[in-house]
Design an enzyme around this catalytic site. Sequence first.
Site, PDB file in Angstrom:
ATOM      1  N   GLY A  43     -17.580  -7.572   0.261  1.00 28.60           N
ATOM      2  CA  GLY A  43     -16.903  -7.456  -1.197  1.00 28.60           C
ATOM      3  C   GLY A  43     -18.155  -7.195  -2.253  1.00 28.60           C
ATOM      4  O   GLY A  43     -18.033  -7.441  -3.323  1.00 28.60           O
ATOM      5  N   HIS A  49       0.785  -1.105  -0.101  1.00 25.76           N
ATOM      6  CA  HIS A  49       0.278  -0.170  -0.228  1.00 25.76           C
ATOM      7  C   HIS A  49       0.962   1.227   0.281  1.00 25.76           C
ATOM      8  O   HIS A  49       0.434   2.533   0.086  1.00 25.76           O
ATOM      9  CB  HIS A  49      -0.862  -0.034   1.283  1.00 25.76           C
ATOM     10  CG  HIS A  49      -1.826  -1.123   1.368  1.00 25.76           C
ATOM     11  ND1 HIS A  49      -2.689  -1.464   0.296  1.00 25.76           N
ATOM     12  CD2 HIS A  49      -2.075  -1.936   2.430  1.00 25.76           C
ATOM     13  CE1 HIS A  49      -3.307  -2.352   0.565  1.00 25.76           C
ATOM     14  NE2 HIS A  49      -3.174  -2.979   1.909  1.00 25.76           N
TER      15      HIS A  49
END
Length: 303
Positions: A261, A118
Amino acid sequence: MDQLKQTVDREAVLNLLQAPNKPPEELLLNYKGILYPGAVCSKELFEALETFEARNDDLLICSSPKCGTNWVFQILSEMVSILKNKETVLDQLTLEFGNLQLFESNKARPSPRIFSTHLRFPTIPKSFFEKNTKILLVIRNPKDAATSYYRFHKSLPALPTYDSWDLFFKDYMHGNVCYGSYFDYVAEWNKHIDGDNVMAITFEEMKTDLLAQLKTISEFYRLPLTEEQLCEVERRTSFASMKQKSEGTHGKLSEAFFRKGQVGDWKNLFTEEQSKEMDEKFQQKLAGTKLGDLLNYEKYCKF
């Protein structure tokens, strides 16, 4: 049943699950003006990453938090295992997680090594660009990313706890969360997205037509899977399939990593005022850019 095992760094997992008796500000590491989860990141590891030696056959996944990193990592793991006709091993290597001992051990791992990160663009080890390593950038509409990140904070004791969504939203919009501003992250990458070794995909495209995106990913990384093999990867990496296996692959972190999700879950949290505030931020930072257009903001981020 699919054979699947996990060899992620257990110490890092345990650190995320611990509930240290510290105030929220002490749970975070500030390194060069960006906040990181102090339970799994350290100044010493960041300094070591400056001399990290990438390989041209490494597979690197870059994304802002909660944009599909774990999903794509599992996809690549399945692709490599099928090509090698071996048991799938979720040997996830997050560049900035762990300790110096793990950092050293990564140097000896066989190719292809699958890395995720990240880290913001300027912090990614330069050797990945010097070696022309293939880099897959995964982006997700910012409203769903923020929503998922808020839920993630509520699931992990090692991250600061927010008493309300409103408080988290304020920090998210100002970049006062781990890894900083989502908008700065995407804007930085937009300057480098045209390189031959970089490709961007969206979480939403994967949800819409996973098989098509699997073909794109395999071609980009030069992983010569057949149509039949790609269909098998699709079967193994649908959200339902991954969630069903998540306790075995992610242990006690399974609920945190595989909650819903969904696309559009942000509508359950955002107020109209917050939605407009993020719309204005998007217009200011990303509207009209290549990655901004790829996000299809009008479709996914409007009430």
